[in-house]
Design a protein around this motif. Structure first.
Motif, PDB file in Angstrom:
ATOM      1  N   VAL A 173      10.588  66.137 -18.958  1.00  0.00           N
ATOM      2  CA  VAL A 173       9.393  65.556 -18.330  1.00  0.00           C
ATOM      3  C   VAL A 173       8.516  66.676 -17.781  1.00  0.00           C
ATOM      4  CG1 VAL A 173       8.553  64.178 -16.378  1.00  0.00           C
ATOM      5  CG2 VAL A 173      10.429  63.328 -17.801  1.00  0.00           C
ATOM      6  N   ARG A 174       9.126  67.622 -17.064  1.00  0.00           N
ATOM      7  CA  ARG A 174       8.370  68.740 -16.477  1.00  0.00           C
ATOM      8  C   ARG A 174       7.686  69.572 -17.564  1.00  0.00           C
ATOM      9  NH1 ARG A 174      11.608  72.812 -12.916  1.00  0.00           N
ATOM     10  NH2 ARG A 174      11.690  71.016 -11.549  1.00  0.00           N
ATOM     11  N   ALA A 175       8.420  69.858 -18.653  1.00  0.00           N
ATOM     12  CA  ALA A 175       7.856  70.667 -19.734  1.00  0.00           C
ATOM     13  C   ALA A 175       6.681  69.963 -20.394  1.00  0.00           C
ATOM     14  CB  ALA A 175       8.939  70.982 -20.768  1.00  0.00           C
ATOM     15  N   ARG A 176       6.829  68.659 -20.653  1.00  0.00           N
ATOM     16  CA  ARG A 176       5.739  67.901 -21.283  1.00  0.00           C
ATOM     17  C   ARG A 176       4.520  67.849 -20.364  1.00  0.00           C
ATOM     18  NH1 ARG A 176       3.899  65.738 -26.202  1.00  0.00           N
ATOM     19  NH2 ARG A 176       2.631  63.947 -25.699  1.00  0.00           N
ATOM     20  N   ARG A 177       4.763  67.642 -19.064  1.00  0.00           N
ATOM     21  CA  ARG A 177       3.658  67.594 -18.098  1.00  0.00           C
ATOM     22  C   ARG A 177       2.945  68.941 -18.051  1.00  0.00           C
ATOM     23  NH1 ARG A 177       3.102  68.805 -12.905  1.00  0.00           N
ATOM     24  NH2 ARG A 177       5.313  69.137 -12.496  1.00  0.00           N
ATOM     25  N   ALA A 178       3.728  70.029 -18.061  1.00  0.00           N
ATOM     26  CA  ALA A 178       3.130  71.367 -18.048  1.00  0.00           C
ATOM     27  C   ALA A 178       2.340  71.623 -19.327  1.00  0.00           C
ATOM     28  CB  ALA A 178       4.230  72.427 -17.876  1.00  0.00           C
ATOM     29  N   GLN A 179       2.879  71.165 -20.454  1.00  0.00           N
ATOM     30  CA  GLN A 179       2.185  71.345 -21.732  1.00  0.00           C
ATOM     31  C   GLN A 179       0.841  70.629 -21.720  1.00  0.00           C
ATOM     32  OE1 GLN A 179       4.248  69.591 -25.041  1.00  0.00           O
ATOM     33  NE2 GLN A 179       3.027  70.670 -26.554  1.00  0.00           N
ATOM     34  N   LEU A 180       0.811  69.454 -21.093  1.00  0.00           N
ATOM     35  CA  LEU A 180      -0.437  68.694 -21.020  1.00  0.00           C
ATOM     36  C   LEU A 180      -1.370  69.210 -19.927  1.00  0.00           C
ATOM     37  CD1 LEU A 180       1.015  65.085 -21.431  1.00  0.00           C
ATOM     38  CD2 LEU A 180      -0.193  66.440 -23.154  1.00  0.00           C
ATOM     39  N   GLY A 181      -0.822  70.025 -19.015  1.00  0.00           N
ATOM     40  CA  GLY A 181      -1.634  70.567 -17.930  1.00  0.00           C
ATOM     41  C   GLY A 181      -2.029  69.530 -16.900  1.00  0.00           C
ATOM     42  N   ILE A 182      -1.138  68.568 -16.624  1.00  0.00           N
ATOM     43  CA  ILE A 182      -1.454  67.543 -15.623  1.00  0.00           C
ATOM     44  C   ILE A 182      -0.547  67.693 -14.401  1.00  0.00           C
ATOM     45  CG2 ILE A 182      -2.340  65.911 -17.326  1.00  0.00           C
ATOM     46  CD1 ILE A 182       0.275  64.358 -17.101  1.00  0.00           C
ATOM     47  N   THR A 183      -1.028  67.248 -13.262  1.00  0.00           N
ATOM     48  CA  THR A 183      -0.286  67.349 -12.011  1.00  0.00           C
ATOM     49  C   THR A 183       0.658  66.165 -11.853  1.00  0.00           C
ATOM     50  OG1 THR A 183      -1.904  66.092 -10.736  1.00  0.00           O
ATOM     51  CG2 THR A 183      -2.279  68.495 -10.933  1.00  0.00           C
ATOM     52  N   LEU A 184       1.569  66.277 -10.877  1.00  0.00           N
ATOM     53  CA  LEU A 184       2.445  65.155 -10.550  1.00  0.00           C
ATOM     54  C   LEU A 184       1.627  63.927 -10.147  1.00  0.00           C
ATOM     55  CD1 LEU A 184       5.427  66.710  -8.552  1.00  0.00           C
ATOM     56  CD2 LEU A 184       5.561  65.427 -10.678  1.00  0.00           C
ATOM     57  N   ASP A 185       0.567  64.149  -9.370  1.00  0.00           N
ATOM     58  CA  ASP A 185      -0.282  63.029  -8.944  1.00  0.00           C
ATOM     59  C   ASP A 185      -0.938  62.340 -10.133  1.00  0.00           C
ATOM     60  OD1 ASP A 185       0.304  63.283  -6.236  1.00  0.00           O
ATOM     61  OD2 ASP A 185      -1.336  64.700  -5.891  1.00  0.00           O
ATOM     62  N   GLN A 186      -1.394  63.126 -11.110  1.00  0.00           N
ATOM     63  CA  GLN A 186      -2.023  62.537 -12.293  1.00  0.00           C
ATOM     64  C   GLN A 186      -1.006  61.740 -13.107  1.00  0.00           C
ATOM     65  OE1 GLN A 186      -3.567  66.299 -13.722  1.00  0.00           O
ATOM     66  NE2 GLN A 186      -5.687  65.629 -13.384  1.00  0.00           N
ATOM     67  N   LEU A 187       0.211  62.280 -13.224  1.00  0.00           N
ATOM     68  CA  LEU A 187       1.250  61.554 -13.943  1.00  0.00           C
ATOM     69  C   LEU A 187       1.639  60.292 -13.178  1.00  0.00           C
ATOM     70  CD1 LEU A 187       3.233  61.143 -16.222  1.00  0.00           C
ATOM     71  CD2 LEU A 187       4.789  62.766 -15.109  1.00  0.00           C
ATOM     72  N   ALA A 188       1.679  60.380 -11.850  1.00  0.00           N
ATOM     73  CA  ALA A 188       1.996  59.204 -11.033  1.00  0.00           C
ATOM     74  C   ALA A 188       0.972  58.103 -11.269  1.00  0.00           C
ATOM     75  CB  ALA A 188       2.047  59.588  -9.553  1.00  0.00           C
ATOM     76  N   GLU A 189      -0.297  58.475 -11.324  1.00  0.00           N
ATOM     77  CA  GLU A 189      -1.355  57.489 -11.547  1.00  0.00           C
ATOM     78  C   GLU A 189      -1.239  56.870 -12.939  1.00  0.00           C
ATOM     79  OE1 GLU A 189      -6.185  57.456 -11.895  1.00  0.00           O
ATOM     80  OE2 GLU A 189      -5.294  58.730 -10.347  1.00  0.00           O
ATOM     81  N   ALA A 190      -0.917  57.694 -13.931  1.00  0.00           N
ATOM     82  CA  ALA A 190      -0.824  57.207 -15.306  1.00  0.00           C
ATOM     83  C   ALA A 190       0.424  56.360 -15.545  1.00  0.00           C
ATOM     84  CB  ALA A 190      -0.843  58.386 -16.282  1.00  0.00           C
ATOM     85  N   SER A 191       1.503  56.638 -14.801  1.00  0.00           N
ATOM     86  CA  SER A 191       2.774  55.963 -15.049  1.00  0.00           C
ATOM     87  C   SER A 191       3.107  54.858 -14.062  1.00  0.00           C
ATOM     88  CB  SER A 191       3.916  56.979 -15.046  1.00  0.00           C
ATOM     89  OG  SER A 191       4.103  57.510 -13.737  1.00  0.00           O
ATOM     90  N   GLY A 192       2.526  54.936 -12.871  1.00  0.00           N
ATOM     91  CA  GLY A 192       2.875  53.970 -11.837  1.00  0.00           C
ATOM     92  C   GLY A 192       4.139  54.336 -11.079  1.00  0.00           C
ATOM     93  N   VAL A 193       4.687  55.532 -11.328  1.00  0.00           N
ATOM     94  CA  VAL A 193       5.871  56.023 -10.616  1.00  0.00           C
ATOM     95  C   VAL A 193       5.378  56.991  -9.537  1.00  0.00           C
ATOM     96  CG1 VAL A 193       8.066  57.274 -10.843  1.00  0.00           C
ATOM     97  CG2 VAL A 193       7.280  55.774 -12.689  1.00  0.00           C
ATOM     98  N   SER A 194       5.889  56.873  -8.314  1.00  0.00           N
ATOM     99  CA  SER A 194       5.381  57.674  -7.199  1.00  0.00           C
ATOM    100  C   SER A 194       5.577  59.173  -7.436  1.00  0.00           C
ATOM    101  CB  SER A 194       6.074  57.282  -5.896  1.00  0.00           C
ATOM    102  OG  SER A 194       7.396  57.794  -5.869  1.00  0.00           O
ATOM    103  N   PRO A 195       4.680  60.029  -6.886  1.00  0.00           N
ATOM    104  CA  PRO A 195       4.820  61.473  -7.045  1.00  0.00           C
ATOM    105  C   PRO A 195       6.166  61.984  -6.519  1.00  0.00           C
ATOM    106  CG  PRO A 195       2.658  60.955  -6.148  1.00  0.00           C
ATOM    107  CD  PRO A 195       3.447  59.681  -6.151  1.00  0.00           C
ATOM    108  N   GLY A 196       6.642  61.426  -5.406  1.00  0.00           N
ATOM    109  CA  GLY A 196       7.929  61.857  -4.849  1.00  0.00           C
ATOM    110  C   GLY A 196       9.075  61.569  -5.804  1.00  0.00           C
ATOM    111  N   SER A 197       9.067  60.378  -6.386  1.00  0.00           N
ATOM    112  CA  SER A 197      10.113  60.024  -7.350  1.00  0.00           C
ATOM    113  C   SER A 197      10.027  60.905  -8.591  1.00  0.00           C
ATOM    114  CB  SER A 197      10.004  58.553  -7.752  1.00  0.00           C
ATOM    115  OG  SER A 197      10.318  57.720  -6.665  1.00  0.00           O
TER     116      SER A 197
END
Length: 194
Positions: free
Chosen positions: A23-47
């Motif tokens: 998950v971390r590698a894919r997020r880094a490859q896309l250049g998105i933040t935890l907050d952006q992924l949280a918004e796109a997925s509906g899973v909290s940034p902390g989780s």
């Protein structure tokens, strides 16, 4: 009597850690933040942070939501630790850009932070403009057929059949087929996962 407070253990099961690293590698490859992924997925940034560190097992529902947020299939985030990983020719994920005709074929993700992709580029066609990757990300281009000019920031390099180039991609980048014949290339993206 003292109540025990549950704590997260730093020793995660291998499957949780492998999923988190993917998950971390894919997020880094896309250049998105935890907050952006949280918004796109509906899973909290902390989780998401705990999942990436292998400290929290994602439920099937959350794992599927995370994969959707990353624009991939859940299978791409699940790594098998033993045995060969074979993807048959008919199973490769192929995406063709409607406007340019540039085809992207995902060949393999042999390890967290490592992707192998094939591109087919029609004459005169240009790839998307890719955002800067995480610091330390390197891309290796190997030209199978034709010629391609690769732009990384303000620099560019022209590559022809058989040429290889390794570039640091911490700035906006793209490539274009300036030739009169179709080009085909292999791209290996190596993103730091720590």
């Amino acid at each position: 009597m003292n109540k025990a407070i549950p704590t997260e253990t730093p020793e995660a099961p291998d499957a949780d850690l492998q999923f988190g690293l993917a998950v971390r590698a894919r997020r880094a490859q896309l250049g998105i933040t935890l907050d952006q992924l949280a918004e796109a997925s509906g899973v909290s940034p902390g989780s998401l942070s705990r999942v990436e560190r292998g400290l929290l097992s994602a439920s099937l529902r959350n794992a599927m939501a995370i994969a959707r947020g990353l624009g991939c299939d859940i299978g791409e985030l699940l790594q098998e630790s033993d045995g060969p990983q074979v993807t048959r020719a008919s199973e490769h994920r192929r995406i063709v850009h409607e406007d340019t005709g540039v085809a992207r074929i995902a060949l393999a993700k042999p390890a967290p932070g490592l992707s192998v992709i094939q591109y087919e580029v029609p004459p005169g066609a240009e790839s998307s403009h890719f955002a800067a990757h995480r610091a330390g990300t390197r891309e290796m281009f190997y030209i199978l057929k034709g010629s391609v000019r690769v732009f990384a920031g303000t620099e560019s390099v022209l590559l022809r059949t058989g040429d290889t180039a390794v570039l640091t991609m911490d700035s906006e980048h793209r490539f274009i087929n300036e030739g009169a014949t179709p080009a085909r290339l292999i791209l290996i993206v190596s993103t730091p996962v720590s």
